[in-house]
Design a protein around this motif. Sequence first.
Motif, short mmCIF file in Angstrom:
data_model
loop_
_atom_site.label_atom_id
_atom_site.label_comp_id
_atom_site.label_asym_id
_atom_site.label_seq_id
_atom_site.Cartn_x
_atom_site.Cartn_y
_atom_site.Cartn_z
N GLN A 198 0.84 -1.19 0.00
CA GLN A 198 0.00 0.00 0.00
C GLN A 198 0.88 1.24 0.00
O GLN A 198 1.63 1.47 0.96
CB GLN A 198 -0.88 0.04 1.27
CG GLN A 198 -1.59 -1.24 1.59
CD GLN A 198 -2.97 -1.30 0.94
OE1 GLN A 198 -3.38 -0.37 0.25
NE2 GLN A 198 -3.67 -2.39 1.16
N SER A 200 0.29 4.40 0.52
CA SER A 200 0.15 5.37 1.61
C SER A 200 0.89 4.90 2.87
O SER A 200 1.54 5.67 3.56
CB SER A 200 -1.33 5.59 1.93
OG SER A 200 -1.96 4.37 2.23
N GLN A 329 -6.58 0.78 2.32
CA GLN A 329 -5.66 1.81 1.82
C GLN A 329 -5.69 3.05 2.72
O GLN A 329 -4.64 3.62 3.02
CB GLN A 329 -6.06 2.17 0.37
CG GLN A 329 -5.21 3.21 -0.32
CD GLN A 329 -3.82 2.70 -0.69
OE1 GLN A 329 -2.83 3.11 -0.09
NE2 GLN A 329 -3.71 1.83 -1.68
N GLN A 330 -6.90 3.43 3.19
CA GLN A 330 -7.00 4.65 4.01
C GLN A 330 -6.85 4.40 5.50
O GLN A 330 -6.39 5.27 6.22
CB GLN A 330 -8.35 5.35 3.79
CG GLN A 330 -8.48 6.04 2.46
CD GLN A 330 -9.67 5.50 1.69
OE1 GLN A 330 -9.64 4.37 1.19
NE2 GLN A 330 -10.74 6.28 1.62
#
Length: 340
Positions: A198, A200, A329-330
């Motif tokens: 990922q 981020s 992802q967040q």
Amino acid sequence: MKEQQLIWEWTAANEVRQRTTERSQLQAGQVEIAISSIGICGTDLHILSGEAGFSNPPLPLGHELAGIVTQVGEHAGDWKVGDRVCIDPLIGCGRCPACRAGNKHHCPQGGEIGLHYAGGWQQYLIVPADNIYLVPDSVTLDEASQAETIHCCLGAVDKLHIRLGMAATVVGDGPTGLYFVQLLKAAGASPVTLIGMQSSRLALGEQLGADVIVNLSEPDGQSMPAADTQSIVIEAAGEETALRTAISLLGKGGQLLLFGLPAVPVAVDIQSIVMKELRLLGSTNDPHVWPRVLQMIESGAVRVEPLITQRYHFGELDEALSFVRNNPQQAIKVIVNLDQ
Ligand SMILES: [Zn+2]
Ligand SMILES: [Zn+2]
């Protein structure tokens, strides 16, 4: 009439419900904590799915916990109402040789609050007085809730033999991977590589000190360390492919720390382990490291706040869980807060 409180319970596979219960009575040797911060953990999702096999519903989960002491039982030490504390969820029998040696994580009868026993998805939780640690004034209760995760990581890193300048790689970019990066840096490993999927999380890993990041979801052959070069690899993904990568990266005499929990048995390249004379270490909890964890959060050697991506109110705990499940992802670390 006994006082009432709100709790959230795991009631069936991937289902939670809120309800009102009576607050439990305090026994000798116990303290009552008004829960302020609850971390949502991958383990919670695993239990909720019904596949973990730790326990059965109905049960309030929640094992990453911090709050404020509201009642102190007899023989519960010098705790005071109002003390800000975090909770070690591990409970041993107190009588077996492992417990008597201070190793309750090796107790054959041991279990954890929020995994095997009722956890902190409650306004008030009663725990043994020996299971709480005072949180330094400059550390927030949200940060303190993460001491549980960090203590697992620090206990694991303590098992390694690290010298300054040893090349180390962490495979897995979840919260534990991001804590491992920080601990390895603090221990003097160099360079520290973080491998994940990922972008981020990898970017955050770099911000938190990783010297090299490798994104497996992109063609990134450049930055991947060469095979047979690492002194230490921590497997924090719990995946067969991650384990294969870990074994290939390690040089002769390297140390492989196994931390991730694969859902199913995986195939392992024993020949490479033997021929490279690797040292394999497994690690779960470590009741000895809590004071050092709080000290490292206080000093800033381990940073928690950058990992906290969302906060929810206790009334929205079900939404927090679905957000974590659906937005890897967040959502790095999601915290659920109660007003105190
Ligand atoms: Zn956890
Ligand atoms: Zn025991």
